[in-house]
Design a protein around this motif. Structure first.
Motif, mmCIF file in Angstrom:
data_model
loop_
_atom_site.group_PDB
_atom_site.id
_atom_site.type_symbol
_atom_site.label_atom_id
_atom_site.label_comp_id
_atom_site.label_asym_id
_atom_site.label_seq_id
_atom_site.Cartn_x
_atom_site.Cartn_y
_atom_site.Cartn_z
ATOM 1 N N HIS A 40 10.110 29.818 -34.607
ATOM 2 C CA HIS A 40 11.046 28.455 -34.454
ATOM 3 C C HIS A 40 10.267 27.364 -34.216
ATOM 4 N N TRP A 41 10.931 26.041 -34.252
ATOM 5 C CA TRP A 41 10.330 24.754 -34.015
ATOM 6 C C TRP A 41 10.697 24.403 -32.533
ATOM 7 N N TRP A 42 11.375 24.950 -31.833
ATOM 8 C CA TRP A 42 11.758 24.355 -30.738
ATOM 9 C C TRP A 42 10.563 24.305 -29.478
ATOM 10 N N THR A 43 10.082 23.012 -29.634
ATOM 11 C CA THR A 43 8.728 22.957 -28.555
ATOM 12 C C THR A 43 8.854 21.852 -27.622
ATOM 13 N N SER A 44 9.815 21.098 -27.652
ATOM 14 C CA SER A 44 9.927 19.838 -26.452
ATOM 15 C C SER A 44 10.494 20.700 -25.192
ATOM 16 N N GLY A 45 10.527 19.817 -24.080
ATOM 17 C CA GLY A 45 10.845 20.396 -22.877
ATOM 18 C C GLY A 45 12.296 20.841 -22.784
ATOM 19 N N GLY A 46 13.466 20.285 -23.344
ATOM 20 C CA GLY A 46 14.613 20.705 -23.335
ATOM 21 C C GLY A 46 14.837 22.048 -24.327
ATOM 22 N N GLU A 47 14.044 22.046 -25.552
ATOM 23 C CA GLU A 47 14.111 23.095 -26.456
ATOM 24 C C GLU A 47 13.489 24.167 -25.787
ATOM 25 N N ALA A 48 12.536 24.163 -25.250
ATOM 26 C CA ALA A 48 11.947 25.373 -24.727
ATOM 27 C C ALA A 48 12.691 25.961 -23.291
ATOM 28 N N ALA A 49 13.392 25.215 -22.731
ATOM 29 C CA ALA A 49 14.324 25.790 -21.786
ATOM 30 C C ALA A 49 15.416 26.687 -22.513
ATOM 31 N N ALA A 50 15.775 26.251 -23.657
ATOM 32 C CA ALA A 50 16.918 26.691 -24.433
ATOM 33 C C ALA A 50 16.175 28.114 -24.947
ATOM 34 N N VAL A 51 15.241 28.016 -25.774
ATOM 35 C CA VAL A 51 14.342 29.262 -26.172
ATOM 36 C C VAL A 51 14.206 30.453 -24.968
ATOM 37 N N LYS A 52 13.786 29.787 -23.844
ATOM 38 C CA LYS A 52 13.871 30.883 -22.847
ATOM 39 C C LYS A 52 15.061 31.730 -22.658
ATOM 40 N N VAL A 53 16.229 30.865 -22.616
ATOM 41 C CA VAL A 53 17.582 31.626 -22.470
ATOM 42 C C VAL A 53 17.469 32.810 -23.441
ATOM 43 N N PHE A 54 17.273 32.504 -24.826
ATOM 44 C CA PHE A 54 17.377 33.764 -25.907
ATOM 45 C C PHE A 54 16.239 34.540 -25.256
ATOM 46 N N ALA A 99 6.267 30.005 -31.874
ATOM 47 C CA ALA A 99 6.560 28.606 -32.050
ATOM 48 C C ALA A 99 5.612 27.814 -33.034
ATOM 49 N N VAL A 100 6.143 27.209 -33.999
ATOM 50 C CA VAL A 100 5.366 26.024 -34.760
ATOM 51 C C VAL A 100 6.039 24.692 -34.518
ATOM 52 N N ALA A 101 5.162 23.763 -34.164
ATOM 53 C CA ALA A 101 5.908 22.358 -33.900
ATOM 54 C C ALA A 101 6.163 21.802 -35.306
ATOM 55 N N GLY A 102 7.491 21.318 -35.280
ATOM 56 C CA GLY A 102 8.138 20.471 -36.438
ATOM 57 C C GLY A 102 8.838 21.559 -37.529
ATOM 58 N N GLY A 103 10.058 20.935 -37.800
ATOM 59 C CA GLY A 103 10.853 21.800 -38.614
ATOM 60 C C GLY A 103 10.351 22.086 -39.882
ATOM 61 N N ARG A 148 9.251 25.949 -41.157
ATOM 62 C CA ARG A 148 9.924 26.596 -42.205
ATOM 63 C C ARG A 148 8.957 27.244 -43.301
ATOM 64 N N ALA A 149 7.852 26.117 -43.454
ATOM 65 C CA ALA A 149 6.927 26.529 -44.414
ATOM 66 C C ALA A 149 6.035 27.822 -43.978
ATOM 67 N N ALA A 150 5.735 27.678 -42.642
ATOM 68 C CA ALA A 150 5.074 28.724 -42.132
ATOM 69 C C ALA A 150 5.840 30.239 -42.157
ATOM 70 N N ALA A 151 7.052 30.204 -42.220
ATOM 71 C CA ALA A 151 7.847 31.357 -41.984
ATOM 72 C C ALA A 151 8.110 31.869 -43.494
ATOM 73 N N ILE A 152 8.198 30.909 -44.253
ATOM 74 C CA ILE A 152 8.437 31.214 -45.928
ATOM 75 C C ILE A 152 7.194 31.698 -46.492
ATOM 76 N N ASN A 153 6.036 31.257 -45.937
ATOM 77 C CA ASN A 153 4.588 31.829 -46.271
ATOM 78 C C ASN A 153 4.342 33.294 -46.126
#
Length: 422
Positions: free
Chosen positions: A42-56, A71-75, A79-84
């Motif tokens: 996923h690309w959720w690396t900001s403070g708020g996003e990290a808190a959300a990912v922790k819920v998952f 986590a990979v910073a930047g959408g 996506r490119a890393a996942a597709i590769n």
């Protein structure tokens, strides 16, 4: 604490005790290995996003799984890393994409597992909005699990900044908006906190266009009617977009969206146009809607531009990975997870059957519109191919960052890009 000497008779040697301890450790290791293990990109690396990912992650662990964060910073980079990895035969268990056409190629190449069984067992179609059933499905099969609904056409205002310059409430039209921006600028503050990246600038233009004319927005992006760029409404949106150049600060180019949000949180800027994921940053900073910031959709609060995030599950025949995928999909859509995750993320639950009482006033406003399809407009990710969207990104960002470019230049290049794609 119970000692081993209290459990084992004295006649057992230390060697025997060591053997027992080793056996217990091996048994514990075996139990851990039996747990479904999910590597999630996923690309959720900001403070708020990290808190959300922790819920998952916490909810997956609670359900009996092991979350492996990737986590990979930047959408685009994520996506490119996942597709590769998927194409290269070393796929993660699940990977994040935006709701829309971004994973079409993976489906067409047979590189994703369907989620039909878990969707049928969970009765997804009974609680997912039809638009999200369609967005997560291809040819009648589920290939993704939608996890949220994002409203993309939000404007967030710093209440302390507005108070400081004598603005009592957010503006109701574009003339009032620019009058307010002039007051903020005169006070030596940043009127518009812009994250100067193409995708953010595209969001800003689309917000403006939708606020001017929903028909023009849909004719252009949904019907691919190129003549929509010749309308007075499109020209007005372009003029407003160009006028905003005078209200950005020199640090805008290349700025991350969450750094732009931070300018509001620290009372350095007046407004940011951004999706409701920005609320996750306000929440992480312990700021409250109505008290510390205002939220507004398109200056009228009458239309919700909807999109969201999904997770896809790469093709695998490995029984352990299939188990991990099914458990993850089920966990992400459970009512409890949906509430906890979306409160942290700033988004709205994709389930229509959860308790909305715990959400803030901004989400309540959005969820009210989410219940009425007549007040919903899809984000461009749901309407355009990734190639066309990227081309328009270039047209939009080149215009915004070149003050010598005229509105007529912009309209001509936008039209050319749309014609080339038709």
């Amino acid at each position: 604490m119970v000692k081993m000497s209290e459990i084992l008779p004295a006649r057992y040697s230390r060697t025997a005790i060591a053997v027992v301890l080793a056996s217990l450790a091996l048994a514990g290791s075996a139990l851990a290995q039996d747990k479904p293990k999910a590597e999630v990109m996923h690309w959720w690396t900001s403070g708020g996003e990290a808190a959300a990912v922790k819920v998952f992650a916490d909810q997956y662990a609670k359900a009996g799984g092991v979350w492996v964060d990737a986590a990979v910073a930047g959408g685009e980079a994520a996506r490119a890393a996942a597709i590769n990895r998927i194409v290269g035969g070393n796929p993660p268990t699940a990977s994040q994409f935006n709701t829309g056409k971004q994973f079409d190629d993976l489906v067409s190449q047979g590189l994703l597992n369907t989620l039909d069984q878990v969707a049928d067992e969970g009765k997804w179609k009974t609680f997912l909005p039809p638009a999200f059933v369609e967005a997560a499905s291809r040819d009648g099969h589920f290939y993704a699990v939608p996890v949220n609904v994002h409203g993309q056409n939000w404007a967030f205002y710093s209440k302390p900044v507005l108070d400081k310059v004598g603005i009592a409430a957010p503006p109701k039209d574009w003339d009032e908006f620019f009058a307010d921006m002039d007051k903020i600028k005169a006070a030596g503050l940043i009127p518009i906190a812009l994250g100067g990246q193409p995708w953010q600038e595209h969001i800003l233009f689309n917000d403006i266009l939708l606020s001017i004319s929903k028909d023009t927005y849909l004719n252009l992006y949904d019907k691919h009617d190129v003549t929509a760029t010749a309308t007075p409404e499109f020209k007005k949106a372009a003029e407003i977009f160009g006028k905003m150049r005078d209200y950005f600060d020199p640090g805008a180019p290349g700025r991350n969206w969450n750094d732009a949000t931070a300018l509001l949180i620290t009372e350095k800027a007046g407004v940011q146009f951004m999706g409701d994921w920005a609320k996750g940053e306000f929440k992480a900073a312990k700021k409250e809607a109505g008290k510390d910031f205002y939220c507004q959709m398109g200056l009228s609060d009458g239309e919700l531009m909807i999109g969201g995030d999904v997770f896809v599950f790469p093709k695998t025949a490995d029984a352990a990975q299939l188990k991990a995928q099914n458990l993850l999909a089920t966990t992400m859509l459970s009512p409890e997870t949906q509430v906890l995750f979306n409160i942290q993320k700033g988004s709205m639950p994709v389930r229509t059957d959860v308790d909305a009482s715990k959400f803030d006033s901004c989400a309540q406003k959005g969820m009210k519109l989410l219940a009425d399809p007549s007040h919903q407009t899809p984000v461009v990710d749901l309407l355009l191919t990734a190639d066309l969207s990227g081309t328009l990104d270039d047209v939009i960002t080149n215009f915004l960052n070149n003050k010598s470019a005229t509105v007529d230049d912009f309209i001509a290049k936008f039209t050319e890009a749309m014609k080339a794609a038709n």
